[in-house]
Motif scaffolding. Structure first.
Motif, short mmCIF file in Angstrom:
data_model
loop_
_atom_site.label_atom_id
_atom_site.label_comp_id
_atom_site.label_asym_id
_atom_site.label_seq_id
_atom_site.Cartn_x
_atom_site.Cartn_y
_atom_site.Cartn_z
N MET A 1 53.63 2.82 -55.95
CA MET A 1 54.89 2.32 -55.38
C MET A 1 55.90 2.01 -56.48
O MET A 1 57.09 2.25 -56.32
CB MET A 1 54.63 1.09 -54.51
CG MET A 1 53.90 1.45 -53.22
SD MET A 1 53.54 0.04 -52.18
CE MET A 1 55.16 -0.30 -51.52
N ARG A 2 55.44 1.48 -57.61
CA ARG A 2 56.36 1.22 -58.74
C ARG A 2 56.93 2.52 -59.29
O ARG A 2 58.13 2.60 -59.60
CB ARG A 2 55.63 0.46 -59.84
CG ARG A 2 55.43 -1.00 -59.53
CD ARG A 2 54.89 -1.77 -60.73
NE ARG A 2 54.46 -3.07 -60.29
CZ ARG A 2 53.19 -3.47 -60.23
NH1 ARG A 2 52.22 -2.65 -60.59
NH2 ARG A 2 52.89 -4.67 -59.80
N ASN A 3 56.08 3.53 -59.43
CA ASN A 3 56.57 4.84 -59.89
C ASN A 3 57.58 5.41 -58.91
O ASN A 3 58.62 5.95 -59.33
CB ASN A 3 55.40 5.81 -60.06
CG ASN A 3 54.56 5.51 -61.27
OD1 ASN A 3 55.03 4.88 -62.22
ND2 ASN A 3 53.31 5.92 -61.24
N LEU A 4 57.29 5.30 -57.64
CA LEU A 4 58.22 5.78 -56.62
C LEU A 4 59.54 5.03 -56.69
O LEU A 4 60.62 5.62 -56.58
CB LEU A 4 57.60 5.64 -55.23
CG LEU A 4 58.43 6.11 -54.06
CD1 LEU A 4 58.68 7.61 -54.17
CD2 LEU A 4 57.73 5.79 -52.75
N GLU A 5 59.47 3.72 -56.90
CA GLU A 5 60.68 2.90 -57.00
C GLU A 5 61.54 3.35 -58.19
O GLU A 5 62.76 3.45 -58.09
CB GLU A 5 60.31 1.43 -57.14
CG GLU A 5 61.48 0.50 -57.17
CD GLU A 5 61.06 -0.95 -57.31
OE1 GLU A 5 61.93 -1.82 -57.14
OE2 GLU A 5 59.87 -1.23 -57.59
N ARG A 6 60.90 3.61 -59.32
CA ARG A 6 61.64 4.09 -60.50
C ARG A 6 62.31 5.43 -60.22
O ARG A 6 63.47 5.66 -60.59
CB ARG A 6 60.71 4.23 -61.70
CG ARG A 6 60.42 2.93 -62.39
CD ARG A 6 59.68 3.15 -63.69
NE ARG A 6 58.72 2.08 -63.83
CZ ARG A 6 57.40 2.21 -63.78
NH1 ARG A 6 56.86 3.40 -63.65
NH2 ARG A 6 56.61 1.18 -63.88
N LYS A 7 61.58 6.33 -59.58
CA LYS A 7 62.14 7.66 -59.28
C LYS A 7 63.30 7.55 -58.30
O LYS A 7 64.31 8.24 -58.45
CB LYS A 7 61.05 8.57 -58.73
CG LYS A 7 60.03 8.97 -59.79
CD LYS A 7 58.91 9.79 -59.22
CE LYS A 7 57.88 10.09 -60.29
NZ LYS A 7 56.73 10.84 -59.75
#
Length: 116
Positions: free
Chosen positions: A66-72
């Motif tokens: 979810m953090r990676n998705l948020e950054r993207k």
């Protein structure tokens, strides 16, 4: 908390329409977050029940994804905002060029009318 999720803010007479709409949006967001928390709890229970199963997703891995998705999503939003700003500047420049062209043509038309 459960009370605030089930209230109908549109019936409150002491709130403005914008306040009612905003509270409705917050209520919708809270319901979605509550549902997401339930799904995460379900995934964690599945992990506890079947520790050895590879299908179970640990909460830490889910949070990392979810953090990676948020950054993207943040990057995409920034790029989109930059593209929109660039298009606005281009449109503004084109409008200014068109206005300058019209101004240059108007005096010529006036001179030709005076000559006749």
């Amino acid at each position: 908390m459960k009370e605030s999720l089930s209230l109908d803010y549109s019936t409150f007479s002491d709130l403005s329409s914008i306040e009612k709409e905003l509270l409705g949006e917050y209520q919708s967001l809270a319901l979605k977050l509550h549902a997401l928390a339930g799904e995460i709890a379900t995934l964690n229970k599945q992990k506890a029940v079947s520790e050895a199963a590879t299908a179970a997703v640990p909460a830490d891995a889910l949070l990392g994804n979810m953090r990676n998705l948020e950054r993207k999503i943040g990057l995409v939003y920034t790029l989109f905002k930059t593209a929109v700003y660039s298009m606005q500047l281009q449109n503004q420049e084109l409008e200014e060029m068109a206005e300058r062209g019209e101004r240059e043509q108007q005096p010529e038309e006036l001179h030709s009318e005076v000559d006749e």
